[in-house]
Design a protein around this motif. Structure first.
Motif, PDB file in Angstrom:
ATOM      1  N   ASN A 523     -24.139 -52.906 -27.916  1.00 29.23           N
ATOM      2  CA  ASN A 523     -22.683 -52.801 -27.832  1.00 29.23           C
ATOM      3  C   ASN A 523     -21.978 -54.000 -28.452  1.00 29.23           C
ATOM      4  O   ASN A 523     -20.809 -53.907 -28.819  1.00 29.23           O
ATOM      5  N   TYR A 524     -22.690 -55.123 -28.547  1.00 26.75           N
ATOM      6  CA  TYR A 524     -22.096 -56.281 -29.232  1.00 26.75           C
ATOM      7  C   TYR A 524     -21.990 -55.999 -30.738  1.00 26.75           C
ATOM      8  O   TYR A 524     -20.937 -56.165 -31.344  1.00 26.75           O
ATOM      9  N   TRP A 525     -23.110 -55.562 -31.334  1.00 25.86           N
ATOM     10  CA  TRP A 525     -23.113 -55.420 -32.804  1.00 25.86           C
ATOM     11  C   TRP A 525     -22.504 -54.110 -33.290  1.00 25.86           C
ATOM     12  O   TRP A 525     -21.838 -54.061 -34.313  1.00 25.86           O
ATOM     13  N   MET A 526     -22.806 -53.049 -32.579  1.00 27.74           N
ATOM     14  CA  MET A 526     -22.365 -51.741 -33.041  1.00 27.74           C
ATOM     15  C   MET A 526     -20.917 -51.507 -32.620  1.00 27.74           C
ATOM     16  O   MET A 526     -20.459 -52.106 -31.646  1.00 27.74           O
ATOM     17  N   PRO A 527     -20.184 -50.592 -33.274  1.00 28.97           N
ATOM     18  CA  PRO A 527     -20.586 -49.875 -34.476  1.00 28.97           C
ATOM     19  C   PRO A 527     -20.657 -50.806 -35.698  1.00 28.97           C
ATOM     20  O   PRO A 527     -20.102 -51.884 -35.683  1.00 28.97           O
ATOM     21  N   MET A 528     -21.320 -50.326 -36.713  1.00 27.50           N
ATOM     22  CA  MET A 528     -21.425 -51.092 -37.937  1.00 27.50           C
ATOM     23  C   MET A 528     -20.028 -51.314 -38.514  1.00 27.50           C
ATOM     24  O   MET A 528     -19.227 -50.391 -38.578  1.00 27.50           O
ATOM     25  N   ASP A 529     -19.764 -52.540 -38.918  1.00 25.95           N
ATOM     26  CA  ASP A 529     -18.480 -52.824 -39.560  1.00 25.95           C
ATOM     27  C   ASP A 529     -18.490 -52.349 -41.005  1.00 25.95           C
ATOM     28  O   ASP A 529     -17.446 -52.065 -41.579  1.00 25.95           O
ATOM     29  N   GLN A 530     -19.688 -52.330 -41.575  1.00 23.80           N
ATOM     30  CA  GLN A 530     -19.801 -51.823 -42.942  1.00 23.80           C
ATOM     31  C   GLN A 530     -21.165 -51.163 -43.112  1.00 23.80           C
ATOM     32  O   GLN A 530     -22.187 -51.773 -42.824  1.00 23.80           O
ATOM     33  N   TYR A 531     -21.132 -49.913 -43.543  1.00 26.83           N
ATOM     34  CA  TYR A 531     -22.374 -49.207 -43.842  1.00 26.83           C
ATOM     35  C   TYR A 531     -22.341 -48.930 -45.341  1.00 26.83           C
ATOM     36  O   TYR A 531     -21.300 -48.546 -45.877  1.00 26.83           O
ATOM     37  N   ILE A 532     -23.469 -49.171 -46.000  1.00 31.10           N
ATOM     38  CA  ILE A 532     -23.499 -49.019 -47.454  1.00 31.10           C
ATOM     39  C   ILE A 532     -24.673 -48.145 -47.864  1.00 31.10           C
ATOM     40  O   ILE A 532     -25.806 -48.364 -47.394  1.00 31.10           O
ATOM     41  N   MET A 552     -25.771 -40.276 -27.502  1.00 23.55           N
ATOM     42  CA  MET A 552     -26.083 -41.547 -26.832  1.00 23.55           C
ATOM     43  C   MET A 552     -24.901 -42.025 -26.000  1.00 23.55           C
ATOM     44  O   MET A 552     -25.065 -42.517 -24.888  1.00 23.55           O
ATOM     45  N   ARG A 553     -23.733 -41.857 -26.549  1.00 30.28           N
ATOM     46  CA  ARG A 553     -22.529 -42.245 -25.801  1.00 30.28           C
ATOM     47  C   ARG A 553     -22.400 -41.410 -24.529  1.00 30.28           C
ATOM     48  O   ARG A 553     -22.185 -41.931 -23.447  1.00 30.28           O
ATOM     49  N   ASP A 554     -22.590 -40.099 -24.663  1.00 30.48           N
ATOM     50  CA  ASP A 554     -22.438 -39.225 -23.499  1.00 30.48           C
ATOM     51  C   ASP A 554     -23.529 -39.448 -22.458  1.00 30.48           C
ATOM     52  O   ASP A 554     -23.357 -39.105 -21.305  1.00 30.48           O
ATOM     53  N   MET A 555     -24.665 -40.001 -22.883  1.00 37.66           N
ATOM     54  CA  MET A 555     -25.706 -40.350 -21.910  1.00 37.66           C
ATOM     55  C   MET A 555     -25.493 -41.765 -21.388  1.00 37.66           C
ATOM     56  O   MET A 555     -26.373 -42.325 -20.745  1.00 37.66           O
ATOM     57  N   LYS A 556     -24.367 -42.353 -21.742  1.00 39.47           N
ATOM     58  CA  LYS A 556     -23.991 -43.703 -21.291  1.00 39.47           C
ATOM     59  C   LYS A 556     -24.962 -44.785 -21.773  1.00 39.47           C
ATOM     60  O   LYS A 556     -25.114 -45.820 -21.142  1.00 39.47           O
ATOM     61  N   LEU A 557     -25.632 -44.526 -22.868  1.00 39.79           N
ATOM     62  CA  LEU A 557     -26.535 -45.547 -23.412  1.00 39.79           C
ATOM     63  C   LEU A 557     -25.757 -46.570 -24.230  1.00 39.79           C
ATOM     64  O   LEU A 557     -26.143 -47.728 -24.337  1.00 39.79           O
ATOM     65  N   VAL A 558     -24.670 -46.127 -24.853  1.00 43.66           N
ATOM     66  CA  VAL A 558     -23.844 -47.021 -25.659  1.00 43.66           C
ATOM     67  C   VAL A 558     -22.376 -46.713 -25.365  1.00 43.66           C
ATOM     68  O   VAL A 558     -22.054 -45.661 -24.793  1.00 43.66           O
TER      69      VAL A 558
END
Ligand code: ANZ
Ligand code: ZN
Length: 865
Positions: A523-532, A552-558
């Motif tokens: 949760n600190y790093w994601m989401p990616m600020d830039q994906y290339i 993953m969000r709905d399973m409360k993992l992120v």
């Protein structure tokens, strides 16, 4: 400091320094804002190609720039290590896919390091490692528990000789790629992920993304939300009253139905073919076509009349059913109402089989004609119903509402939202992939592997031979005990689609050592600020990743629901092609490195010959670098010949990141020459440049002028960095070096040091090795620290201001000349200068001065008479 620029030495020194200080190892404990930039992970095919070099250089430039700007930046790397090429290589060379894969990874990693990419290797992952794919398995089981994974039969390509399932790419013109025999379609049970549950969510959230518009449109079309009506045509068969359901987006044309078409896989088609052998023959013929929607869309429309009739739900007319190859079973109801006057496909079908065409909509003022019938279909907002009984005169919306209501009141249909998106079939009958964690038991059926027994480890020592999945004959892998009844069981031998592997790896980078799938660091790093990555991943990879993230969000993992805020799709790398054609028309392609090209006086290529025999060869088109055209340039040869910095500078300078880049030998030469000039200047002015105790004299006009040029260019470069327009940053840097070279004899040491220091920092993200070498050799590091973490140069706005300005000189409102004067000159001194100007003297002879008008910064007007 070495006199000559020797890239190999400079690069080795910089790289070993960065390695010694573990320069790219980053953690979450930082006061700084985070920036997470990720390149799509490569398939370890053997060696880097220019597309990789471009992709990772863009990423690296972004990384280095933002790190200097004070961000806590992470750039990870990994390997999309499962998949078919490893199996093919294994068959060709007789080595296990694992060995081939690991060797490739080691080699490509070495190449990446030679390019100087700022990768935090402590987070490296390979998707074929059990510690990674364990979590594919774990998540699969969680989804199974939640009903998001289910079992259903699916159709696959079956090679009857090799006794194996083939992927779509392995079917060439309907035949198996190895056996050459006609491929059959087989129905087998497969696992599906319920991505359709997320269709609306996936569509809605596109609005939140800062992605290229065309990628969003592709995703939107793939999801394909349609508003229409589903309704039934009543019929009686085997003594039962039934309905043939169809889905239509144009219920307003319902009175124009002259036939119905059902898919060859429709249950009714099967039932009718039992009584009519010719229907069965037709259905079997169609089975030989492709199974994909794309192949169905392009093939020639074919059909057969069944002689069976249904009843039109509103008119009561008898309508014949046809079986046709253009109706897909997997969309809507697998059946369509045929409205040939207003639907392109139905029109082609009716035309071919001489079926009646009945016009039921019109656009006032326009004549209907078969030739322009498409107009009637396209402009639906302007249409009105005709020849439609009680619906005559209704427009598109009113007609659909009324017709849907009428069908509804008869209990025959209703409005419906339809998605084109299908659930994601993830079962692959292949060896080199994540094993699906299921155990088959004669007594208990398909039993999920208990969590504590994960991962189900894939044996790494098998060598496929092209005749089916080697897991199916590996006793060691197959045999196990049923977790439920503890009797002998048999492992599932299907593995997961490799799109599973790439659906969440960016989250795993954040916590590679976690003993859970993800953790708080995610949760600190994601989401990616830039994906290339490449545009070829615009649909499937990105859609699956977005879906996976939402689950993953709905399973409360992120805590986030989208994997990437920003997406950059880099353009392709192109090159010339060269070939010879033999008598049979077969082309042999030659690599540009084996070719001598002859140019005209405008440097345009006119002919080419093969170095080997000196004979002419054909100059082909400029195309994407690809194995099939043998027009790739090996980045390694570039590194060997020029060094990594030249390769990096060339790819950054040749085009903006999103556009196509055309390979050019002379461009590479130019990049190399520029770096040599940069080095030579630093080297030959080392004493001047490394003097640190010098004062910058802001009143010296030469110094002022150089500072103004450099800071103006810096302003432009900073703006271009911000919008990732790196090619124009390079041009700004080139102009800076020109200015510095021009002025260095007349400028003070302080200003020279400042300006050259700005240039080094502007160039550093693109060419980190040479700039690191110069920065250290000239002692900038003693003053401002490592280049890696020094502060980004800021524009000194006072330097942008010109010391002198030019005012227009007018006499009685007529322009007579101009006046150079200090920007902050007083009114009095402007007046004096204006009166003393030779043109004033010339035009005011014998007259007296009345008034002086000054428009600040613009003009002086002397009024005289
Ligand atoms: C009659 C009609 C008249 C249609 C007309 C269109 C224009 P989208 O927009 O993609 O949702 N259709 C429905 N199910 C189909 C299937 N299984 N295979 C092939 N075609 C199918 O497309 C919806 C339209 O595609 C439907 O509307 C149907 O043709 C066709 F002037 O019904 B229409
Ligand atoms: Zn059992």
């Amino acid at each position: 400091m070495q006199e000559k620029y020797v890239p190999a030495d400079v690069e080795a020194a910089a790289q070993s320094h960065w390695q010694a200080i573990d320069a790219y190892k980053i953690n979450e404990c930082s006061e700084k804002p985070k920036f997470y930039c990720v390149s799509m992970l490569p398939y370890p095919s053997g060696k880097l190609h220019m597309g990789h070099v471009r992709n990772y250089t863009i990423n690296d430039v972004m990384y280095r720039h933002l790190r200097m700007r004070g961000y806590n930046v992470l750039m990870p790397m990994g390997w999309d290590a499962f998949g078919m090429p490893a199996e093919n290589a294994a068959m060709a060379n007789g080595v296990p896919p694992a060995q081939w894969t690991y060797e490739n990874i080691a080699y490509m990693k070495k190449q990446m390091n030679a390019m100087g990419f700022a990768i935090d290797w402590s987070r490296e992952l390979a998707t074929c490692k059990p510690e990674y794919y364990k979590w594919n398995q774990w998540f699969f089981l969680k989804m199974l528990e939640k009903g998001l994974v289910y079992l259903k039969t699916g159709i696959v390509n079956w090679d009857p000789v090799d006794q194996t399932v083939l992927s779509n790419e392995q079917v060439i013109d309907g035949r198996g790629w190895r056996s050459g025999v006609l491929v059959e379609k087989r129905e087998i049970p497969m696992y599906y992920m319920r991505i359709t549950d997320y269709a609306d969510d996936l569509l809605q959230d596109l609005n939140k993304l800062d992605w290229p518009e065309r990628v969003k449109v592709m995703q939107q079309n793939w999801i394909g939300k349609s508003f229409g009506v589903t309704f039934g045509f009543p019929y009686t068969l085997d003594g039962e009253q039934k309905l043939l359901y169809v889905f239509t987006t144009r219920a307003d044309t319902i009175m124009g139905v002259t036939f119905c078409v059902i898919s060859t896989e429709h249950p009714l088609a099967k039932r009718l073919s039992e009584d009519k052998p010719e229907l069965k023959t037709f259905i079997n013929e169609c089975k030989q076509g492709g199974v994909t929607e794309a192949s169905i869309a392009t093939q020639e429309k074919k059909g057969i009349a069944t002689g069976f009739f249904v009843t039109h739900p509103l008119s009561g007319e008898s309508i014949e059913i046809w079986i046709g190859n253009y109706v897909v079973m997997s969309y809507g109801e697998g059946a369509v109402m045929g409205v040939p006057a207003h639907d392109e496909r139905d029109f082609a079908f009716a035309h071919k089989y001489n079926l009646p065409i009945k016009q039921v909509i019109t656009v006032p003022g326009k004549e209907f004609s078969i030739e322009v019938w498409q107009a009637w279909y396209g402009d639906k907002e302007a249409t009105l119903c005709i020849n439609s009984g009680k619906y005559n005169g209704l427009n598109y919306h009113a007609a659909i509402d009324t017709i849907a209501a009428d069908l509804n009141s008869k209990g025959l249909g209703k409005k419906q939202v339809m998605f084109r998106l299908r659930d994601w079939g993830i079962s692959r009958q292949r060896y080199w992939g994540t094993p699906i964690p299921i155990i088959h038991c004669d007594a208990c059926g398909a039993v999920p592997v208990p969590e504590k027994d994960l991962p189900v480890v894939l044996p790494e020592n098998l060598v496929p031979d092209g005749t089916g999945n080697p897991l199916a004959t590996s006793i060691e892998f197959l045999n196990c005990t049923c977790p439920k009844c503890h009797k002998p069981g048999r492992r599932e031998t299907d593995t997961m689609d490799t799109f599973v592997d790439s659906s969440w790896y960016f989250s795993r980078y954040t916590c590679p050592d976690a003993d859970t799938m993800v953790d708080a660091r995610t949760n600190y790093w994601m989401p990616m600020d830039q994906y290339i990555g490449g545009i070829e991943h615009a649909i499937l990879h990105l859609l699956y990743s977005r879906f996976w993230t939402k689950v993953m969000r709905d399973m409360k993992l992120v805590s986030f629901g989208e994997p990437a805020k920003n997406l950059l799709t880099q353009g392709m790398v192109l090159n010339e092609t060269y070939y010879r054609e033999d008598m049979s028309g077969k082309k042999t392609w030659f690599n540009p490195s084996e070719v001598n090209v002859h140019f005209d006086d405008k440097a345009r290529p006119i002919s080419a010959s093969l170095s080997l025999d000196g004979q002419e060869i054909v100059l082909g088109e400029i195309e994407k670098m690809a194995k099939s055209k043998n027009n790739g340039v090996d980045p390694q040869s570039l590194i060997n010949q020029y060094g990594a910095d030249t390769a990096r500078l060339f790819v950054m300078f040749a085009a903006p990141p999103e556009q196509q880049l055309k390979w050019s030998e002379s461009g590479v030469d130019g990049a190399s020459r520029f770096l040599r000039r940069l080095w030579n200047f630093g080297q030959s002015n080392a004493t001047l440049l490394s003097a640190t105790d010098v004062y910058i004299d802001t009143t010296n006009p030469t110094d002022q002028s150089l500072r103004r040029k450099i800071h103006t260019l810096l302003k432009q470069a900073n703006y271009d960095y911000q919008r990732a327009q790196y090619n124009t940053v390079v041009s700004a840097a080139m102009k800076m070096l020109n200015a510095i070279e021009n002025d260095h004899r007349t400028s003070g040491a302080g200003v020279m040091r400042e300006c050259y220091g700005i240039l080094l920092r502007i160039l550093y993200p693109m060419v980190p090795h040479i700039t690191h070498g110069l920065w250290t050799a000239l002692g900038y590091d003693r003053q401002s620290g490592e280049l890696l973490d020094t502060t980004w140069p800021e524009v000194d706005t006072s330097a942008l201001i010109q010391a002198e300005i030019e005012l227009i000189l007018q006499v009685n409102g007529k322009v007579r000349g101009s006046l150079k004067i200090a920007r902050d000159a007083s009114r009095q001194s402007i007046e004096q200068a204006a009166l003393g100007h030779e043109m004033t003297i010339k035009f005011s002879k014998g007259m007296t001065q009345k008034k002086v008008i000054i428009v600040p910064g613009r003009l002086v007007n002397l009024v005289i008479s």
